[in-house]
Design an enzyme around this catalytic site. Sequence first.
Site, PDB file in Angstrom:
ATOM      1  N   ALA A 191       0.868  -1.177   0.000  1.00 16.71           N
ATOM      2  CA  ALA A 191       0.000   0.000   0.000  1.00 16.71           C
ATOM      3  C   ALA A 191       0.907   1.229   0.000  1.00 16.71           C
ATOM      4  O   ALA A 191       2.081   1.137   0.349  1.00 16.71           O
ATOM      5  CB  ALA A 191      -0.874  -0.021   1.242  1.00 16.71           C
TER       6      ALA A 191
ATOM      7  N   GLY B  17       0.528  -4.998   0.946  1.00 14.31           N
ATOM      8  CA  GLY B  17      -0.617  -4.977   0.043  1.00 14.31           C
ATOM      9  C   GLY B  17      -0.303  -5.596  -1.316  1.00 14.31           C
ATOM     10  O   GLY B  17      -1.209  -6.092  -1.989  1.00 14.31           O
TER      11      GLY B  17
ATOM     12  N   GLU C 113      -0.826  -9.164  -0.773  1.00 12.96           N
ATOM     13  CA  GLU C 113      -2.267  -9.372  -0.559  1.00 12.96           C
ATOM     14  C   GLU C 113      -3.016  -9.334  -1.895  1.00 12.96           C
ATOM     15  O   GLU C 113      -3.954 -10.094  -2.111  1.00 12.96           O
ATOM     16  CB  GLU C 113      -2.798  -8.312   0.410  1.00 12.96           C
ATOM     17  CG  GLU C 113      -2.251  -8.525   1.822  1.00 12.96           C
ATOM     18  CD  GLU C 113      -2.679  -7.429   2.783  1.00 12.96           C
ATOM     19  OE1 GLU C 113      -2.278  -6.267   2.549  1.00 12.96           O
ATOM     20  OE2 GLU C 113      -3.400  -7.731   3.738  1.00 12.96           O
TER      21      GLU C 113
ATOM     22  N   GLU D  81       4.126  -5.683   7.357  1.00 13.38           N
ATOM     23  CA  GLU D  81       3.381  -4.618   8.050  1.00 13.38           C
ATOM     24  C   GLU D  81       3.767  -4.479   9.516  1.00 13.38           C
ATOM     25  O   GLU D  81       3.773  -3.373  10.070  1.00 13.38           O
ATOM     26  CB  GLU D  81       1.867  -4.868   7.935  1.00 13.38           C
ATOM     27  CG  GLU D  81       1.286  -4.572   6.551  1.00 13.38           C
ATOM     28  CD  GLU D  81       1.368  -5.737   5.590  1.00 13.38           C
ATOM     29  OE1 GLU D  81       2.149  -6.678   5.843  1.00 13.38           O
ATOM     30  OE2 GLU D  81       0.650  -5.716   4.573  1.00 13.38           O
TER      31      GLU D  81
HETATM   32  C1  3H9 Z   1       0.706  -2.220   3.534  1.00 15.84           C
HETATM   33  O1  3H9 Z   1       0.906  -2.683   2.452  1.00 15.84           O
HETATM   34  C2  3H9 Z   1      -0.608  -2.272   4.231  1.00 15.84           C
HETATM   35  C3  3H9 Z   1      -1.572  -3.258   3.639  1.00 15.84           C
HETATM   36  O2  3H9 Z   1      -1.458  -4.502   4.321  1.00 15.84           O
HETATM   37  C4  3H9 Z   1      -3.008  -2.837   3.841  1.00 15.84           C
HETATM   38  C5  3H9 Z   1      -3.447  -1.627   3.115  1.00 15.84           C
HETATM   39  C6  3H9 Z   1      -4.949  -1.409   3.215  1.00 15.84           C
HETATM   40  N1  3H9 Z   1       4.652   3.346   0.026  1.00 15.84           N
HETATM   41  O3  3H9 Z   1      13.291   1.524  -0.170  1.00 15.84           O
HETATM   42  P1  3H9 Z   1      13.642   2.226  -1.439  1.00 15.84           P
HETATM   43  C7  3H9 Z   1       9.288   4.665  -1.741  1.00 15.84           C
HETATM   44  S1  3H9 Z   1       1.916  -1.422   4.401  1.00 15.84           S
HETATM   45  C8  3H9 Z   1       5.108   4.535  -0.356  1.00 15.84           C
HETATM   46  O4  3H9 Z   1      14.749   3.190  -1.421  1.00 15.84           O
HETATM   47  P2  3H9 Z   1      14.517  -0.242  -2.653  1.00 15.84           P
HETATM   48  C9  3H9 Z   1      10.406   5.082  -0.824  1.00 15.84           C
HETATM   49  O5  3H9 Z   1       9.969   6.035   0.115  1.00 15.84           O
HETATM   50  C10 3H9 Z   1       3.285  -1.411   3.299  1.00 15.84           C
HETATM   51  N2  3H9 Z   1       6.375   4.736  -0.770  1.00 15.84           N
HETATM   52  O6  3H9 Z   1      13.843   1.196  -2.660  1.00 15.84           O
HETATM   53  C11 3H9 Z   1      11.403   5.639  -1.803  1.00 15.84           C
HETATM   54  O7  3H9 Z   1      10.963   6.933  -2.161  1.00 15.84           O
HETATM   55  P3  3H9 Z   1      12.012   8.071  -2.545  1.00 15.84           P
HETATM   56  C12 3H9 Z   1       3.991  -2.700   3.309  1.00 15.84           C
HETATM   57  C13 3H9 Z   1       7.178   3.693  -0.811  1.00 15.84           C
HETATM   58  O8  3H9 Z   1      14.569  -0.659  -4.064  1.00 15.84           O
HETATM   59  C14 3H9 Z   1      11.236   4.751  -3.023  1.00 15.84           C
HETATM   60  O9  3H9 Z   1       9.933   4.177  -2.880  1.00 15.84           O
HETATM   61  N3  3H9 Z   1       5.173  -2.621   2.497  1.00 15.84           N
HETATM   62  C15 3H9 Z   1       6.771   2.427  -0.416  1.00 15.84           C
HETATM   63  O10 3H9 Z   1      15.749  -0.232  -1.830  1.00 15.84           O
HETATM   64  C16 3H9 Z   1      12.266   3.667  -3.138  1.00 15.84           C
HETATM   65  O11 3H9 Z   1      12.303   2.946  -1.928  1.00 15.84           O
HETATM   66  C17 3H9 Z   1       6.369  -2.311   3.012  1.00 15.84           C
HETATM   67  O12 3H9 Z   1       6.529  -2.108   4.189  1.00 15.84           O
HETATM   68  C18 3H9 Z   1       5.428   2.263   0.003  1.00 15.84           C
HETATM   69  N4  3H9 Z   1       4.948   1.078   0.377  1.00 15.84           N
HETATM   70  O13 3H9 Z   1      13.492  -1.182  -1.866  1.00 15.84           O
HETATM   71  C19 3H9 Z   1       7.509  -2.268   2.039  1.00 15.84           C
HETATM   72  N5  3H9 Z   1       7.801   1.565  -0.553  1.00 15.84           N
HETATM   73  O14 3H9 Z   1      12.813   7.515  -3.675  1.00 15.84           O
HETATM   74  C20 3H9 Z   1       8.230  -0.966   2.121  1.00 15.84           C
HETATM   75  C21 3H9 Z   1       8.827   2.285  -1.024  1.00 15.84           C
HETATM   76  O15 3H9 Z   1      11.141   9.220  -2.896  1.00 15.84           O
HETATM   77  N6  3H9 Z   1       9.199  -0.807   1.076  1.00 15.84           N
HETATM   78  N7  3H9 Z   1       8.469   3.571  -1.183  1.00 15.84           N
HETATM   79  O16 3H9 Z   1      12.798   8.287  -1.298  1.00 15.84           O
HETATM   80  C22 3H9 Z   1      10.372  -1.474   1.028  1.00 15.84           C
HETATM   81  O17 3H9 Z   1      10.659  -2.323   1.851  1.00 15.84           O
HETATM   82  C23 3H9 Z   1      11.324  -1.115  -0.068  1.00 15.84           C
HETATM   83  O18 3H9 Z   1      11.003   0.168  -0.494  1.00 15.84           O
HETATM   84  C24 3H9 Z   1      11.328  -2.059  -1.281  1.00 15.84           C
HETATM   85  C25 3H9 Z   1      12.238  -1.440  -2.387  1.00 15.84           C
HETATM   86  C26 3H9 Z   1      11.901  -3.417  -0.866  1.00 15.84           C
HETATM   87  C27 3H9 Z   1       9.945  -2.230  -1.850  1.00 15.84           C
END
Ligand code: 3H9
Length: 689
Positions: free
Chosen positions: A60, A99, A102, A122
């Site tokens: 999400a 998400g 999911e 999460e």
């Molecule tokens: C969820 O999903 C809730 C659901 O269960 C229910 C919903 C109803 N959102 O980390 P990076 C941005 S909770 C917004 O450097 P990488 C990040 O800020 C979510 N932005 O890249 C950055 O922005 P900027 C569960 C996001 O390649 C850019 O993307 N998911 C999100 O090293 C690059 O990020 C997580 O907790 C996001 N979800 O790693 C996963 N994700 O360039 C969280 C990233 O402007 N994300 N951004 O600074 C990660 O673990 C890593 O970002 C990922 C990529 C592995 C995906």
Amino acid sequence: MVRQEIRDSVAVLTLSNPPVNALGADLRAALDAGLERALADEAVRAVVLAADGKVFVGGADISEFGKPPRPPLLPDVIARLDAAGKPVVAAIHGAALGGGLELALGCHARVVGPAARLGLPEVKLGLIPGAGGTQRLPRLVGPEPAFAMMLGGEPVGAQEALASGLADALEPGDLVGAACALALRLAAEGRPPRIRDRADRMDPAAREAFEARAAEALKRAPGQPNVAALVDAVRAGFDQPFDEAVKLERARFVALVDDPRSKALRYAFFAERETARVPGLPKDTPRRDIASAAVIGAGTMGGGIALCFANAGIPVTVIETEQDALDRGLARMRATYAASVKRGSLSQAAMDERLARITGAVGLARADRADIVVEAAFEEMGVKEAIFSELTRIAKPGAILATNTSYLDVDRIADSTDRPGDVLGLHFFSPANVMRLVEVVRAARTAPDALATANDLARRLGKLPVTVGVCFGFVGNRMLARRSAAGERLLLAGALPHEVDAAVTGFGFRMGPFAMSDLAGLDIGWRTRKATGGKAPIADALCEQDRLGQKTGRGFYLYPEGARTGARDPEVEALIAAESERRGIARRSFTADEIVARLMLPMVNEGARILEEGIAARPGDIDTIWLNGYNWPAWRGGPMHWADGIGLAQVAADLELFAAESGDDSLRPAPLLARLAAEGKGFSDWNAR
Ligand code: 3H9
């Protein structure tokens, strides 16, 4: 945002929302519309969901949390996907997280590529899955493994996903083609299979296994609301119909979004990523090539830093002044690897490969071929100046010359070379091969390409670099010095070491400051104080009695027969009381909250000065440093975020009180803090540029 192409009567919907295809409102709407079109199209027999970029779907959109929800909501999009009359297959080439997974679980099958990573992280954001994950994952892979996966939050790789049934197929070649073929097969078989209809893994034995694991988790994380919510949600999957259980999950998710712990963890997530944007350093700044390194000093720090290079595949020469010291250092490095092999976290082959990248040498002359030289020698200006002035002669043109000093003036060190543009600080934290944080110290004349290269290099080493400016102790240690001084003040005012430590662990740190000093060795701070004219009456007195902490069996606490946890020592407590008396201080008791405020608020005050001086670019940089280098409890978001939560007016009032009580004017609110407090603002409102 969603591209559609028809491949052999399969509608392939490709999500495209860089950088990580986060499921923000616009993407959800586009997906919903794309799906509706595909389902209405009589020529389409099945649907495949794929995505552009490195990541399948990163989850999400976290930045939407806490704002008014914009439809369509993710659970509703997934419910429509799930209910589709035509099979929908997910083609997962990269990370499918939160998400994102999911969404894939709402599909009727999942084909993964070799680089896929599937997880529900999460919990790490203080949440639980909120779009059906707590219901579908248990039905697919079994409740206990699903619970463990959601509790730990770590993703699994493609092979593991295949083995557990999370993925239906692993396709190293044409992933979308394989997904289309599977989708057509399912279409031929009739009604698409839905995870929600499966009950075969939800039997009494599975429940028993889940309940045992849940009880253990609740015991280990008492009072952690998301763990309790996760247990309730998975349990509801046994006790309630699917739709009811999903409603319960959603309600718990929504409540957790408002929890201050989750807010702090989400803040920290973005603050950490923001540190990559270094003011005045455009993205397209040229980089220098780093193919080899030299580390000067084979002590604990130098050795740890050398291991980082070797781990990252960069050949490194470790330099000492004498063969004996070099041999000892190399032996310690070998022992560190051997311990990892024994633990099973490193293979013997990998150890051999890494060791082969490390060369020992006596004498600075051997630094001549390195693209970067990291100096980790004795912490004394004269020593550093001598080394850097020699490096001027030895190092190859364009080599980056870095010092690992933890508090000395990097500008002065740069003065001892004829190439100050190449000089910067790389302040690793101990143990350097383990700790993630590196303060990258930008000196007055550091060249932009050297700074950009150092940041990239730190990331290559698996570190989290935060760029800081030159001052005594940089960001972390400069603030820590405030906490240490406050600790001494508290002892003299009436608190005892164990009371201070208990307050600090109660706040969420893994260790209190006095237990920590005993572990690290009291002589470290003593040496620094002697070199810099600092004073710590109690710690100095202990050092004079050769009470240096655990290594001498006594420090602030007693460690009989090598014990790891200290016992209270009446002698130390008497020494403290005598010192209070000598100074005419009437001792009094402090509550845990008072102790925490007296220790941490002076640090926050120093943080405000650091911001005002431009030593750190943003409050979030300071918080990232404290979260990753000093074990500040993650769910409190770092000292500056924590202070915002208290309210800066209150913080300023407390600091005024501490200053008045102690007669120490340096405790009075820093101008920036006072100004923000007067304006009713927080650090989060501050923007220097
Ligand atoms: C969820 O999903 C809730 C659901 O269960 C229910 C919903 C109803 N959102 O980390 P990076 C941005 S909770 C917004 O450097 P990488 C990040 O800020 C979510 N932005 O890249 C950055 O922005 P900027 C569960 C996001 O390649 C850019 O993307 N998911 C999100 O090293 C690059 O990020 C997580 O907790 C996001 N979800 O790693 C996963 N994700 O360039 C969280 C990233 O402007 N994300 N951004 O600074 C990660 O673990 C890593 O970002 C990922 C990529 C592995 C995906």
